[in-house]
Scaffold this active site. Structure first.
Site, mmCIF file in Angstrom:
data_model
loop_
_atom_site.group_PDB
_atom_site.id
_atom_site.type_symbol
_atom_site.label_atom_id
_atom_site.label_comp_id
_atom_site.label_asym_id
_atom_site.label_seq_id
_atom_site.Cartn_x
_atom_site.Cartn_y
_atom_site.Cartn_z
ATOM 1 N N ASP A 8 -2.226 5.620 2.216
ATOM 2 C CA ASP A 8 -1.806 6.547 1.148
ATOM 3 C C ASP A 8 -2.752 6.515 -0.053
ATOM 4 O OD1 ASP A 8 0.529 7.026 2.683
ATOM 5 O OD2 ASP A 8 1.383 5.187 1.853
ATOM 6 N N LYS A 26 -6.754 9.975 0.853
ATOM 7 C CA LYS A 26 -7.902 10.371 1.679
ATOM 8 C C LYS A 26 -7.882 11.854 2.001
ATOM 9 C CE LYS A 26 -6.738 7.426 4.853
ATOM 10 N NZ LYS A 26 -5.702 6.633 4.194
ATOM 11 N N GLY A 32 0.174 10.751 6.924
ATOM 12 C CA GLY A 32 0.441 12.020 6.249
ATOM 13 C C GLY A 32 -0.631 12.239 5.208
ATOM 14 N N HIS A 33 -1.453 13.255 5.392
ATOM 15 C CA HIS A 33 -2.507 13.546 4.429
ATOM 16 C C HIS A 33 -2.141 14.802 3.660
ATOM 17 C CE1 HIS A 33 -5.647 11.093 6.870
ATOM 18 N NE2 HIS A 33 -4.856 10.345 6.139
ATOM 19 N N GLN A 41 -3.927 5.705 7.887
ATOM 20 C CA GLN A 41 -3.392 4.428 7.351
ATOM 21 C C GLN A 41 -4.446 3.788 6.454
ATOM 22 O OE1 GLN A 41 -2.799 4.935 10.984
ATOM 23 N NE2 GLN A 41 -0.987 5.952 10.238
HETATM 24 P P1 IMP Z 1 3.953 2.614 12.343
HETATM 25 O O1 IMP Z 1 2.537 3.047 12.114
HETATM 26 O O2 IMP Z 1 4.928 3.746 12.337
HETATM 27 O O3 IMP Z 1 4.069 1.749 13.560
HETATM 28 O O4 IMP Z 1 4.381 1.680 11.096
HETATM 29 C C1 IMP Z 1 3.805 0.393 10.904
HETATM 30 C C2 IMP Z 1 3.557 0.124 9.421
HETATM 31 O O5 IMP Z 1 2.524 0.993 8.967
HETATM 32 C C3 IMP Z 1 4.766 0.408 8.521
HETATM 33 O O6 IMP Z 1 4.740 -0.520 7.444
HETATM 34 C C4 IMP Z 1 4.503 1.797 7.985
HETATM 35 O O7 IMP Z 1 5.126 2.033 6.751
HETATM 36 C C5 IMP Z 1 2.987 1.740 7.837
HETATM 37 N N1 IMP Z 1 2.365 3.058 7.899
HETATM 38 C C6 IMP Z 1 2.131 3.824 8.986
HETATM 39 N N2 IMP Z 1 1.521 4.961 8.647
HETATM 40 C C7 IMP Z 1 1.332 4.912 7.317
HETATM 41 C C8 IMP Z 1 0.710 5.793 6.377
HETATM 42 O O8 IMP Z 1 0.175 6.858 6.697
HETATM 43 N N3 IMP Z 1 0.729 5.370 5.085
HETATM 44 C C9 IMP Z 1 1.264 4.187 4.695
HETATM 45 N N4 IMP Z 1 1.838 3.342 5.536
HETATM 46 C C10 IMP Z 1 1.880 3.691 6.836
#
Ligand code: IMP
Length: 475
Positions: free
Chosen positions: A53, A56, A80-81, A264
């Site tokens: 977050d 990007k 989510g961008h 991420q």
């Molecule tokens: P998953 O990617 O859904 O398996 O989640 C694993 C961890 O990554 C969790 O703590 C989510 O909140 C975090 N996470 C996954 N995608 C994002 C993102 O785009 N931004 C921030 N945190 C993320």
């Protein structure tokens, strides 16, 4: 390719930058410390330097103009961008943010996991915004496919009373990567061959039935219905699917430029992040090669993106978290709520040791600092400059969460600037204290700050003259 001037402001020629050791240098001196000019075909990776977050979406959208291709290399629709163009604001989850530039071809690389329904929904959204999807979007034939049972299994494992929940986005990302690494996953090329798909799906469905029954969730599976839906969706996606490793390598050989987009952030990388509170893919720079099939020798620069502070979603240790009024202020001023899940993000102070660590594992050439304006109203700004454990300085990032949860952040406090920077487009127009704050971050991280973002709009950006970023992007 004709490239119009980009819509953002510039720094002044005399401003200071820092080398990797934190020493001050001018733009001209950059040459003499051995950075050299990138070739006219620079391919770069843009990725998050914190826990995701970092903003990007805006950066990739803005600089895509300088590239022919933008390629995503990992993650799925968990990312989510947010991109804002004028009044229009939209969230891209799977499709790379460069898609709003009609000359840019966007690639969903083999390292991405694809939920076909999420992809089709997003295609519909960008088509409505005028994007020529057939011309612009390519999806790897080697992407792994997410099925409804992945979501179900994730829900079961996240809700087990005797386990610590990771706090995932509940999109089935982790279970899909588990099947990939377990060599029982189903890839896009398999989905497009009805016979192969039925066979592989049958095997996978058998396994999932056993698992679901063990947790008394067998009734929720609907395996046959899902199979038929996937046949149907495959036909809609088929025209976009190709060997994207070949597509990208052929393009690079023909002198085209590629920007690789991480989703991420590095601290969520499955190897280098705060395991197990991570996502299940390689978000760090190395993932760009495995996740697209482009060799490291074809990549010329690595650009980190960091907020002027730090946030995290989900569970796990967070040394510089501020759960008091300042953290609350940052959350509200920065609209720090998940763009995919809507969850409030945990907020804290810029963490220099964490940034030094992510600079090390990624080899950042330059850093883009976003959301500087969110700090505008704070009278005092803390920066975490080190960690201590049992009274001793911590030199390396702790490998376990137990240790990271115990470290004591060492803070230095800087005066806030308390005047609006929102929308500032020139370095010289930033208040002196804001420039001092940024110089302090450069000194403590050892990475030049090549660009500062002061708002969500493309225009609300400052690129520093003489920076490596400027030369990597040929601005
Ligand atoms: P998953 O990617 O859904 O398996 O989640 C694993 C961890 O990554 C969790 O703590 C989510 O909140 C975090 N996470 C996954 N995608 C994002 C993102 O785009 N931004 C921030 N945190 C993320």
């Amino acid at each position: 390719m004709h490239r119009a001037p980009l819509p953002y402001g510039r720094g002044s020629a005399t401003e200071l930058s820092r080398d990797r050791q934190g020493a001050a240098y001018s733009g001209a001196a950059l040459q003499s410390v051995g950075f050299g000019h990138p070739s006219a075909m620079s391919n770069v990776i843009v990725l998050g330097a914190q826990w995701g977050d970092e903003g990007k979406g805006k950066i990739v959208d803005l600089f895509s103009d300088r590239f022919d291709f933008v390629a995503r290399y990992q993650g799925g629709h968990n990312a989510g961008h947010t991109v804002q163009v004028g009044e229009r604001k939209f969230v891209l989850k799977l499709i790379p943010s460069g898609v709003m530039h009609p000359h840019v071809r966007v690639v969903i690389g083999n390292g991405v996991v694809v939920d076909p329904q999420a992809l089709l929904d997003e295609i519909e959204m960008v088509e409505k915004m005028g994007v020529d999807v057939q011309k612009q979007v390519a999806v790897s034939n080697r992407c792994h496919i997410i099925f409804p049972f992945h979501r179900l299994i994730e829900k079961v494992s996240e809700s087990r009373a005797d386990r610590v929940a990771i706090g995932t986005t509940s999109r089935g990302i982790g279970p899909c990567y588990e099947d990939k690494i377990g060599r029982r996953g189903i890839r896009m090329a398999d989905l497009l061959d009805p016979q192969i798909f039925d066979t592989l799906y049958g095997y996978l469905a058998d396994d999932k039935r056993i698992l679901a029954n063990a947790f008394h969730k067998g009734d929720a599976l609907n395996l046959e219905e899902a199979r038929d839906q996937y046949h149907h969706m495959a036909e809609k996606i088929r025209p976009l699917v190709c060997d994207t490793a070949k597509l990208l390598n052929d393009a690079i050989a023909a002198g085209k430029r590629v920007m690789f987009e991480g989703a991420q952030g590095t601290m969520l990388d499955v190897d280098h992040g705060t395991y197990p509170f991570v996502t299940s893919s390689s978000a760090a720079a190395g993932g760009a090669c495995t996740g697209t099939g482009v060799a490291p020798t074809k990549i010329h620069g690595i650009i980190g993106v960091s907020k002027a502070y730090i946030t995290r979603v989900g569970g796990g240790p967070f040394p510089s978290e501020d759960v008091g009024p300042d953290g609350h202020h940052i959350r509200e001023a920065g609209h720090e709520y998940g763009s995919v899940t809507g969850r409030p993000r945990r907020c804290g102070w810029f963490d220099a040791p964490l940034l030094r660590y992510t600079a090390m594992v990624n080899g950042f050439d330059t850093l883009i600092v976003t959301k500087l304006d969110v700090l505008d109203d704070l009278e005092k700004l803390k920066v975490c400059t080190g960690y201590r454990l049992n009274g001793q300085p911590v030199e390396a990032m702790p490998a376990t969460n137990a240790l990271l949860a115990q470290v004591q952040p060492v803070y230095e406090t800087l005066p806030g600037w308390c005047v609006p920077t929102a929308g500032t487009t020139r370095w010289d127009d930033l208040p002196a204290r804001a420039r001092d704050y940024l110089a302090f971050l450069e000194e403590k991280t050892g990475v030049e700050i090549g660009c500062v973002s002061t708002g969500p709009e493309r225009m609300e950006t400052i690129v520093r003259q003489g920076s490596k970023l400027e030369r990597l992007l040929e601005l």
